[in-house]
Design an enzyme around this catalytic site. Structure first.
Site, short mmCIF file in Angstrom:
data_model
loop_
_atom_site.label_atom_id
_atom_site.label_comp_id
_atom_site.label_asym_id
_atom_site.label_seq_id
_atom_site.Cartn_x
_atom_site.Cartn_y
_atom_site.Cartn_z
N HIS A 126 20.52 25.36 44.64
CA HIS A 126 19.61 25.51 46.00
C HIS A 126 19.18 26.97 46.04
CE1 HIS A 126 19.77 21.45 46.62
NE2 HIS A 126 21.00 21.14 47.11
N ASP A 163 22.55 16.46 39.62
CA ASP A 163 22.65 16.33 41.17
C ASP A 163 21.73 15.80 41.75
OD1 ASP A 163 24.47 18.53 43.03
OD2 ASP A 163 22.73 17.61 43.85
N HIS A 165 20.25 16.34 44.52
CA HIS A 165 19.48 16.80 45.14
C HIS A 165 18.66 17.64 44.41
CE1 HIS A 165 22.89 16.57 48.15
NE2 HIS A 165 21.88 16.30 49.01
N ASP A 244 27.13 14.04 43.28
CA ASP A 244 26.75 13.46 44.34
C ASP A 244 25.77 12.19 44.35
OD1 ASP A 244 24.96 15.32 43.76
OD2 ASP A 244 25.19 16.46 45.78
ZN LIG Z 1 23.84 17.96 45.49
#
Ligand SMILES: [Zn+2]
Length: 307
Positions: A126, A163, A165, A244
């Protein structure tokens, strides 16, 4: 056949509070499961070095890097955003995590090992060119990919990111870098609410609705990722390995299993074997249910070993 695992004790000292999901025990959960699986005998262990300013500034604004050094607290905690906190050990841990990516690239380029898994935190995907966010300070996988381009003269590096995200930071950093192919799957709509509208010939984003399970992931990877990877012919594959999207993970709503992580890693490895002399450098990103994280990461390592 061995796999390199890069980690460092300093990565355990970065702590964002007792109730924060991105906690030091994540690394121990993976290490414990690796020992329980018996795969540990196939592992060569390496210490993560500290990334240098030059290595960081290949992907981050020098003023941003300076700012992270300047604000690092001597005591107590400092919140860069509500989820992303620095304690007195965070800067060193973040430098180790980014340094692990550099070391991993050097190891696979030298041929000492074909595959590396970096069991490090804080995660990185991120972190943007000039912005910390989402538990991330420096973009580890981007630092590694940029090192492969700059120090090893590679012309094509693929980054795959499974991931849950979207890797907004990695996309931000390599948006105008066609030597990097970025393939990502992520829950959408979901934090950080980016990636669904990207249009680029070297960024392959696959948004997935909540509830997506493994079979649908396999179809998406076969339809979107694999043709792009075969067309690109990467000389090195880096992985943003977040776990995740596991069905037991408390932060998100995808429904993958450790078998899915084995499957997707096997597909990545086949592409690496075909074009990249088998070179894969994988960086831990998310994964917050400790048992599922341990099992998933070891399935990933198992598939990298080709067992
Ligand atoms: Zn994540």
């Amino acid at each position: 056949m061995h796999i390199g695992i890069i980690t460092h004790h300093d990565c355990l000292l970065h702590d964002m509070g007792a109730h924060h999901p991105e906690r030091p025990q994540r690394l121990s959960a993976i290490e414990d499961q690796l020992i329980a699986s018996g795969l540990n005998v196939m592992v060569w262990h390496y210490d993560a070095p500290l990334a240098t300013r030059e290595q960081l500034e290949r992907v981050h604004d020098p003023d941003y890097v300076q700012q992270i050094f300047d604000v690092a607290p001597q005591e107590g905690a400092l919140a860069l955003d509500p989820d992303t906190l620095m304690n007195p050990h965070t800067l060193t841990a973040a430098l180790r995590a980014a340094g692990a990516a550099v070391k991993g690239v050097d190891l696979v380029m030298s041929g000492e090992v074909h595959c590396v898994f970096c069991n490090v935190r804080p995660p990185g995907h991120h972190a943007e060119h000039a912005q910390a966010m989402g538990f991330c300070f420096f973009n580890n996988v981007a630092v590694g990919a940029a090192h492969a381009l700059a120090a090893h003269g590679l012309e094509r590096v693929a980054i795959v990111d499974f991931d849950v995200h979207h890797g907004n930071g990695t996309e931000d950093i390599f948006r105008n870098e066609p030597r990097v192919l970025f393939c990502s799957t992520f829950q959408h709509p979901f934090y950080p609410y980016s990636g669904a509208d990207t249009s680029s010939d070297h960024i392959v984003n696959v948004p997935l609705p909540a509830g997506t399970h493994g079979k649908q992931l396999h179809k998406a990877v076969e339809k979107y990722w694999l043709p792009a990877l075969h067309a690109f012919k990467p000389q090195l594959i880096m992985v943003s390995a977040g776990f995740d999207a596991h069905t037991e993970d408390p932060l998100a709503e995808l429904a993958f299993s450790e078998q899915d992580y084995y499957w997707i890693t096997g597909k990545i490895k086949l592409v690496a074997d075909e074009y990249a002399h088998g070179r894969v450098v994988s960086m831990l990103e998310g994964g917050y249910e400790l048992h599922a994280l341990g099992r998933s990461a070891v399935s990933h390592i198992d598939a990298l070993l080709g067992w």
